[in-house]
Design an enzyme around this catalytic site. Structure first.
Site, PDB file in Angstrom:
ATOM      1  N   LYS A  51     -48.314   1.593 -23.720  1.00  0.00           N
ATOM      2  CA  LYS A  51     -49.388   1.584 -22.710  1.00  0.00           C
ATOM      3  C   LYS A  51     -49.127   0.471 -21.686  1.00  0.00           C
ATOM      4  O   LYS A  51     -48.302  -0.425 -21.924  1.00  0.00           O
ATOM      5  CB  LYS A  51     -50.738   1.359 -23.411  1.00  0.00           C
ATOM      6  CG  LYS A  51     -50.842   0.025 -24.154  1.00  0.00           C
ATOM      7  CD  LYS A  51     -52.048  -0.003 -25.093  1.00  0.00           C
ATOM      8  CE  LYS A  51     -52.109  -1.326 -25.840  1.00  0.00           C
ATOM      9  NZ  LYS A  51     -53.167  -1.324 -26.864  1.00  0.00           N
ATOM     10  N   ARG A 146     -64.927  -1.174 -30.907  1.00  0.00           N
ATOM     11  CA  ARG A 146     -64.423  -0.981 -29.562  1.00  0.00           C
ATOM     12  C   ARG A 146     -64.499   0.515 -29.312  1.00  0.00           C
ATOM     13  O   ARG A 146     -65.570   1.033 -29.055  1.00  0.00           O
ATOM     14  CB  ARG A 146     -62.999  -1.562 -29.474  1.00  0.00           C
ATOM     15  CG  ARG A 146     -62.553  -1.858 -28.067  1.00  0.00           C
ATOM     16  CD  ARG A 146     -61.217  -2.565 -28.026  1.00  0.00           C
ATOM     17  NE  ARG A 146     -60.127  -1.734 -28.545  1.00  0.00           N
ATOM     18  CZ  ARG A 146     -58.839  -2.093 -28.485  1.00  0.00           C
ATOM     19  NH1 ARG A 146     -58.491  -3.250 -27.948  1.00  0.00           N
ATOM     20  NH2 ARG A 146     -57.899  -1.291 -28.956  1.00  0.00           N
ATOM     21  N   TYR A 268     -50.838 -28.677  -4.295  1.00  0.00           N
ATOM     22  CA  TYR A 268     -52.191 -28.507  -3.756  1.00  0.00           C
ATOM     23  C   TYR A 268     -53.192 -29.339  -4.545  1.00  0.00           C
ATOM     24  O   TYR A 268     -53.132 -29.397  -5.775  1.00  0.00           O
ATOM     25  CB  TYR A 268     -52.615 -27.042  -3.875  1.00  0.00           C
ATOM     26  CG  TYR A 268     -51.983 -26.109  -2.878  1.00  0.00           C
ATOM     27  CD1 TYR A 268     -51.989 -26.383  -1.513  1.00  0.00           C
ATOM     28  CD2 TYR A 268     -51.410 -24.919  -3.313  1.00  0.00           C
ATOM     29  CE1 TYR A 268     -51.425 -25.493  -0.608  1.00  0.00           C
ATOM     30  CE2 TYR A 268     -50.850 -24.024  -2.415  1.00  0.00           C
ATOM     31  CZ  TYR A 268     -50.860 -24.318  -1.059  1.00  0.00           C
ATOM     32  OH  TYR A 268     -50.312 -23.431  -0.175  1.00  0.00           O
ATOM     33  N   MET A 316     -48.689 -19.749  -5.180  1.00  0.00           N
ATOM     34  CA  MET A 316     -48.453 -18.309  -5.197  1.00  0.00           C
ATOM     35  C   MET A 316     -46.975 -17.966  -5.405  1.00  0.00           C
ATOM     36  O   MET A 316     -46.630 -17.073  -6.168  1.00  0.00           O
ATOM     37  CB  MET A 316     -48.963 -17.669  -3.900  1.00  0.00           C
ATOM     38  CG  MET A 316     -48.985 -16.152  -3.937  1.00  0.00           C
ATOM     39  SD  MET A 316     -49.564 -15.410  -2.403  1.00  0.00           S
ATOM     40  CE  MET A 316     -51.283 -15.900  -2.377  1.00  0.00           C
TER      41      MET A 316
HETATM   42  C1  LIG Z   1     -52.546  -1.840 -28.064  1.00  0.00           C
HETATM   43  C2  LIG Z   1     -52.787  -1.103 -29.342  1.00  0.00           C
HETATM   44  C3  LIG Z   1     -51.825  -1.120 -30.370  1.00  0.00           C
HETATM   45  C4  LIG Z   1     -50.600  -2.016 -30.337  1.00  0.00           C
HETATM   46  O1  LIG Z   1     -50.976  -3.318 -30.757  1.00  0.00           O
HETATM   47  P1  LIG Z   1     -49.913  -4.506 -30.891  1.00  0.00           P
HETATM   48  O2  LIG Z   1     -50.741  -5.637 -31.351  1.00  0.00           O
HETATM   49  O3  LIG Z   1     -49.349  -4.720 -29.530  1.00  0.00           O
HETATM   50  O4  LIG Z   1     -48.871  -4.101 -31.861  1.00  0.00           O
HETATM   51  C5  LIG Z   1     -52.045  -0.317 -31.474  1.00  0.00           C
HETATM   52  N1  LIG Z   1     -53.156   0.452 -31.579  1.00  0.00           N
HETATM   53  C6  LIG Z   1     -54.111   0.475 -30.627  1.00  0.00           C
HETATM   54  C7  LIG Z   1     -55.318   1.317 -30.812  1.00  0.00           C
HETATM   55  C8  LIG Z   1     -53.965  -0.311 -29.480  1.00  0.00           C
HETATM   56  O5  LIG Z   1     -54.932  -0.325 -28.552  1.00  0.00           O
END
Ligand SMILES: *Cc1c(COP(=O)(O)O)cnc(C)c1O
Length: 373
Positions: A51, A146, A268, A316
Site C-alpha cells: 500500500k 479501526r 532560520y 525546504m
Molecule cells: C499496513 C498493514 C499491514 C502491514 O503492516 P507492517 O507493520 O508494515 O508489517 C498489515 N495488515 C494491515 C491490515 C495493514 O493495514
C-alpha cells in the site's frame, strides 16, 4: 586563528557531479527480506503489503521484485493502488486484496484489474453483493477498533448464505494492535478472539500477522501473513534492521562547507549557536524531500562511518550538518547518507516511526533501483 575560506570549490563541484539528492533502493535486499519472512513462517504463505506506493518506494519495482521472489498475494489500501500493482505484475498471476474494502464507484476497477476487496462492514458486504459479488475477504475487528466487522456482525454471517450467498470467501483476517510489542497481553487476547470468530467460516484462509505478528512466532502465522515494513528492512519491534537487511538509503550532495565562528548561528530563526569554531556542511536535501523538520533534535546523517548531527532548522531544500573533525572526509566524499540501517533510530529521534519516514520520501528525490531482476 586561521579562518578557512568558506567553500573548497572542488568539494562543491565534485558533489554536484553526481547529481542531486537521491533515493537508492536495493531490490536484492528486498527479495532477501521476503525470503527471511517466509523462512520465519514456513507453514504459512507470505503475502506482501504494498500500500501507499509500497511504503513510498514505488509499487512497480517492489511488486515485480517480490513476484519474482515468489510472492503471489499482495495487499493495497485502495483500488487505484491495486490496479497499479496488477499492471506491474504484467501477467504474473497473483491475488490482490484491497484492505480499505469495496468502493462502489470503483466497481469497474475491481473487475478489470481483478481486485479482491476486504470487506469491513455489513453494509459494505451488501453493496458488494448487490454489485455482483464474487471473491472477497472479511476483516473482523478483534480489538484494534479501526476497520473491520464487529464480532457480533461476523456471527450473523454464514458462508454461502444470506449476504454471503454470492460471495466466495477468499480470506478472513484481523489486525493486531500491539504486534511490535511482544510483551503485551493484548496480542494473545486478539489471537484467541480471532480463532473463535473465524471458526464459523470453516476452511477459509486465515490471516492475522503483519511484520510484528510474524516475529511473534508460529502461533500468530495462520495461513497467510501480511508483512509490510519488514520487507522494507525495518524491524518494528526493535527499530534495528535485524533480522532484515536495509533496503534503502538516501544520498545527498554537500553543496558547501563553511567555517562558523564561536557564537555565530546557523539556519532560520538563528536558534542554533556555535559553541566554538565549527565546520558546517550544507547538504542539498530538505523537508521537501521528506526529512522531518523535527529531525533537528537528535537527527544526523552519515559521512562515511561518522554520524554528523543536523544543526539548526531543516529547511525546504537544504540541511546543515556539523562535520567538525571530518573536514577531509567531507571534502573527499562530498556526499552524505540519511536513513539506511539507522532508519528506525533516526525516526525515533524525530518523534516518529520508520513507516512515516518512508511514506514521506519526496517526489523530487532522484530514484535509483539496484539489484533488480
Ligand atoms: C499496513 C498493514 C499491514 C502491514 O503492516 P507492517 O507493520 O508494515 O508489517 C498489515 N495488515 C494491515 C491490515 C495493514 O493495514
Amino acid at each position: 586563528m586561521k579562518t578557512p575560506g568558506a567553500i573548497p570549490a572542488s568539494n562543491s563541484v565534485s558533489a554536484r557531479h553526481e547529481g542531486p539528492a537521491r533515493l537508492i533502493v536495493n531490490l536484492a535486499a528486498l527479495a532477501g527480506n521476503y525470503c527471511t519472512l517466509q523462512n520465519l513462517s514456513p507453514a504459512a504463505e507470505t503475502g506482501a503489503v504494498v500500500k501507499a506506493d509500497a511504503y513510498g518506494l514505488d509499487a512497480g519495482h517492489i511488486t515485480r521484485t517480490l513476484a519474482h521472489a515468489g510472492c503471489r498475494t499482495f495487499f493495497t489500501a485502495t483500488p487505484a493502488e491495486g490496479a497499479a500493482v496488477r499492471a506491474a505484475l504484467n501477467g504474473t498471476e497473483a491475488r490482490i486484496f484491497v484492505l480499505n474494502g469495496y468502493w462502489p464507484h470503483s466497481a469497474r476497477l475491481y473487475r478489470e484489474a481483478g481486485l479482491t476487496p476486504v470487506i469491513n462492514a455489513l453494509d459494505e458486504l451488501a453493496a458488494f453483493s448487490a454489485g455482483g459479488g464474487g471473491a472477497c475477504g472479511l476483516h473482523i475487528d478483534t480489538g484494534l477498533n479501526r476497520l473491520g466487522l464487529s464480532e457480533t456482525d461476523a456471527a450473523s454471517l454464514l458462508p454461502g448464505e444470506g449476504l454471503l450467498a454470492n460471495c466466495q470467501l477468499a480470506l478472513v483476517m484481523s489486525h493486531l494492535a500491539c504486534a511490535d510489542e511482544p510483551g503485551r497481553e493484548m496480542n494473545a487476547r486478539q489471537r484467541a478472539r480471532f480463532i473463535a470468530v473465524s471458526a464459523r467460516f470453516g476452511d477459509v484462509t486465515r490471516s492475522l500477522a503483519n511484520t510484528g505478528g510474524v516475529l511473534l512466532g508460529p502461533d500468530y502465522h495462520f495461513d497467510l501473513t501480511r508483512p509490510g515494513i519488514g520487507l522494507y528492512g525495518v524491524n518494528p519491534a526493535t527499530e534495528a534492521p535485524e533480522p532484515f537487511t536495509p533496503v534503502l538509503h538516501v544520498d545527498a550532495p554537500l553543496l558547501q562547507v563553511r567555517s562558523v565562528k564561536d557564537g555565530e548561528t546557523v539556519g532560520y530563526g538563528a536558534r542554533w549557536q556555535a559553541d566554538g569554531q565549527r565546520t558546517i556542511a550544507i547538504a542539498g536535501i530538505g523537508y521537501a524531500d521528506g526529512l522531518m523538520r523535527s529531525a533537528r533534535q537528535g537527527g544526523y546523517a552519515r559521512l562515511g562511518e561518522a554520524a554528523v548531527p543536523i544543526v539548526g532548522a531543516v529547511s525546504m531544500d537544504l540541511t546543515a550538518l556539523d562535520v567538525t573533525g571530518h573536514e577531509a572526509l567531507a571534502a573527499e566524499t562530498a556526499r552524505v547518507q540519511f536513513y539506511g540501517a539507522d532508519l528506525g533510530p533516526v525516526a525515533g529521534a524525530a518523534g516518529t516511526i520508520g513507516y512515516e519516514l518512508l511514506t514521506r520520501l519526496g517526489g523530487r528525490l532522484e530514484r535509483r533501483y539496484e539489484g533488480g531482476v
